[in-house]
Scaffold this active site. Sequence first.
Site, short mmCIF file in Angstrom:
data_model
loop_
_atom_site.label_atom_id
_atom_site.label_comp_id
_atom_site.label_asym_id
_atom_site.label_seq_id
_atom_site.Cartn_x
_atom_site.Cartn_y
_atom_site.Cartn_z
N ASP A 16 31.75 -5.76 14.44
CA ASP A 16 30.61 -5.03 13.85
C ASP A 16 30.57 -3.53 14.10
O ASP A 16 29.49 -2.98 14.43
CB ASP A 16 29.29 -5.66 14.33
CG ASP A 16 29.11 -7.11 13.89
OD1 ASP A 16 30.00 -7.66 13.23
OD2 ASP A 16 28.07 -7.71 14.23
N LYS A 114 29.68 -12.16 8.18
CA LYS A 114 28.84 -13.17 8.83
C LYS A 114 27.38 -12.82 8.66
O LYS A 114 27.03 -11.66 8.46
CB LYS A 114 29.22 -13.30 10.31
CG LYS A 114 29.04 -12.02 11.08
CD LYS A 114 29.49 -12.16 12.51
CE LYS A 114 29.28 -10.89 13.29
NZ LYS A 114 27.88 -10.46 13.41
N CYS A 159 26.59 -9.66 19.58
CA CYS A 159 27.70 -10.22 18.79
C CYS A 159 29.02 -10.27 19.55
O CYS A 159 29.80 -11.20 19.35
CB CYS A 159 27.81 -9.49 17.46
SG CYS A 159 26.38 -9.85 16.40
C1 VGL Z 1 24.10 -7.69 16.08
C2 VGL Z 1 21.85 -8.03 16.29
C3 VGL Z 1 21.76 -8.41 14.97
C4 VGL Z 1 25.38 -7.29 16.74
C5 VGL Z 1 24.04 -8.08 14.76
O1 VGL Z 1 26.33 -6.90 16.04
O2 VGL Z 1 25.44 -7.36 17.99
N1 VGL Z 1 23.00 -7.69 16.84
N2 VGL Z 1 22.86 -8.42 14.21
#
Ligand code: VGL
Length: 205
Positions: A16, A114, A159
């Site tokens: 991410d 995702k 994540c």
């Molecule tokens: C994430 C919260 C919501 C992350 C993704 O990438 O850690 N955290 N969506």
Amino acid sequence: MTGFTVSSGDALLVIDVQNDFCRSGALEVPDGDAVVAPVNELMRQFPVVVLTQDWHPAAHTSFASQHTEAGPFDTINMPYGEQTLWPDHCIQGTHGSRFHPDLASDHAHLIVRKGFRAEVDSYSAFVENDKVTSTGLDHWLRGLGVKRVVCCGLALDFCVRFSAEDARSHGFDTVVLEHACRGIDMQGSVAAARDSMLSAGITLS
Ligand code: VGL
Ligand code: ZN
């Protein structure tokens, strides 16, 4: 990153590294941009590179905007268990959902999106937060003979943590390279994530 060397059965899992988790993003991770340079350096060294991309529909149920009874960073009960509510982030096709502009994404061999089902969040690159729906990543890695999964990216306490723990529980040797991660850190969540990963048998390097 002491004593870490890449070997042939390794895959790098880059979690991410997207605009919404970086500077001025909707769910900004403190110092998130700092992972880009070390992640780029790592990607050049690994035989297999996977990027994940948080990829939500606009009315995703993990967004506080979809709830009246609770706000951002509160925890509520969903049919599949506890879920933290977040500011709207990584909405499919928006600038916030794109990879950081300096991320050398050409090095990636697979991009796993995702969190695209409105009713279920997915922190992990392997299994959605319902703990049953697979992303298929486990099989993809196994097909390539991957033995060890090396994790980096954002956010360390969400994540990255859940991806690393699922890699481990799927039988991969698992390493988290902390110099190439940053955390959100709400209510001690970075310390809790480190403890949890260590007790799961994950190497923090
Ligand atoms: C994430 C919260 C919501 C992350 C993704 O990438 O850690 N955290 N969506
Ligand atoms: Zn998300």
